[in-house]
Design a protein around this motif. Structure first.
Motif, short mmCIF file in Angstrom:
data_model
loop_
_atom_site.label_atom_id
_atom_site.label_comp_id
_atom_site.label_asym_id
_atom_site.label_seq_id
_atom_site.Cartn_x
_atom_site.Cartn_y
_atom_site.Cartn_z
N ARG A 227 44.52 28.10 38.17
CA ARG A 227 43.25 27.90 38.89
C ARG A 227 42.23 29.00 38.62
O ARG A 227 41.04 28.82 38.85
CB ARG A 227 43.50 27.76 40.38
N ASN A 228 42.68 30.16 38.14
CA ASN A 228 41.77 31.28 37.87
C ASN A 228 41.37 31.41 36.41
O ASN A 228 40.51 32.21 36.07
CB ASN A 228 42.41 32.59 38.34
N ALA A 229 41.98 30.61 35.53
CA ALA A 229 41.68 30.70 34.10
C ALA A 229 40.20 30.47 33.78
O ALA A 229 39.64 31.18 32.94
CB ALA A 229 42.57 29.74 33.31
N PRO A 230 39.50 29.51 34.43
CA PRO A 230 38.07 29.34 34.12
C PRO A 230 37.23 30.60 34.40
O PRO A 230 36.29 30.89 33.65
CB PRO A 230 37.65 28.18 35.02
N LEU A 231 37.55 31.33 35.45
CA LEU A 231 36.84 32.59 35.72
C LEU A 231 37.02 33.55 34.56
O LEU A 231 36.06 34.15 34.07
CB LEU A 231 37.35 33.24 37.02
N PHE A 232 38.26 33.70 34.10
CA PHE A 232 38.53 34.62 33.00
C PHE A 232 37.82 34.17 31.72
O PHE A 232 37.27 35.00 30.99
CB PHE A 232 40.04 34.76 32.79
N GLU A 233 37.81 32.87 31.46
CA GLU A 233 37.10 32.37 30.28
C GLU A 233 35.62 32.69 30.36
O GLU A 233 35.01 33.07 29.36
CB GLU A 233 37.32 30.87 30.13
#
Length: 181
Positions: free
Chosen positions: A131-137
């Protein structure tokens, strides 16, 4: 001290820096327990592991009257002894009442990667919950692999070091401001 309930005041800014004071370090550990043990149920009782013995804790501090008064976010970083130049970030947590209020996650990631970069980091990695991968991207990270950790979907991700100039004074860190609604 850590906050979980909505505080009676709204700090206008937060400081993100290495946790150097004993109260900052203990509050980082307490916040991690709150998020990873109590809220998410990933660990039973405590999330402490062998990495904590050599990791550098980073904290996001709320302010009251210009002085730091509580840890409201944390992450830890460490260099892999067997692979000099390879650094990892882990256990990123923000207190529930402060999520989405001041880009605290982004500030913690900035200090983590930029401080490692100043210490010779040539590769910075993290296992990031799905769920946090888009923030990191959005913060210049690339997905390398999908993995299951602690019964949850994660991505092995790598930071683009070009987006994180070296931070040579992380003990003082950076300031992030509260978003005004």
């Amino acid at each position: 001290m850590i906050f979980d309930p909505v505080p009676p005041y709204r700090p206008s800014y937060f400081k993100v820096k290495f946790a150097v004071a004993p109260w900052e370090r203990s509050a980082c550990a307490a916040l991690r327990r709150q998020v990873f043990c109590t809220e998410q149920g990933i660990f039973a009782g405590d999330d402490c592991d062998a990495i904590d013995a050599h990791a550098i804790p980073i904290c996001a501090l709320s302010t009251l009257g210009g002085d730091a008064d509580a840890v409201v976010g944390t992450v830890r970083v460490h260099e892999v002894a067997e692979r000099p130049g390879e650094w990892w970030g882990s256990r990123l947590a923000v207190a529930r009442a402060f999520r989405g209020t001041a880009a605290l996650g982004a500030g913690l990631i900035q200090v983590a990667v930029s401080s490692a970069h100043a210490r010779g980091c040539t590769r910075f990695l993290a296992h990031v919950q799905e769920r946090n991968a888009p923030l990191f991207e959005a913060l210049h990270w690339a997905r390398l692999d999908a993995v299951d950790l602690h019964g949850r979907a994660h991505h092995l991700m790598q930071a683009d070091l070009a987006a994180y100039p070296p931070m040579h004074d992380p003990e003082h860190g950076l300031v992030t401001f509260r978003r005004v609604a």
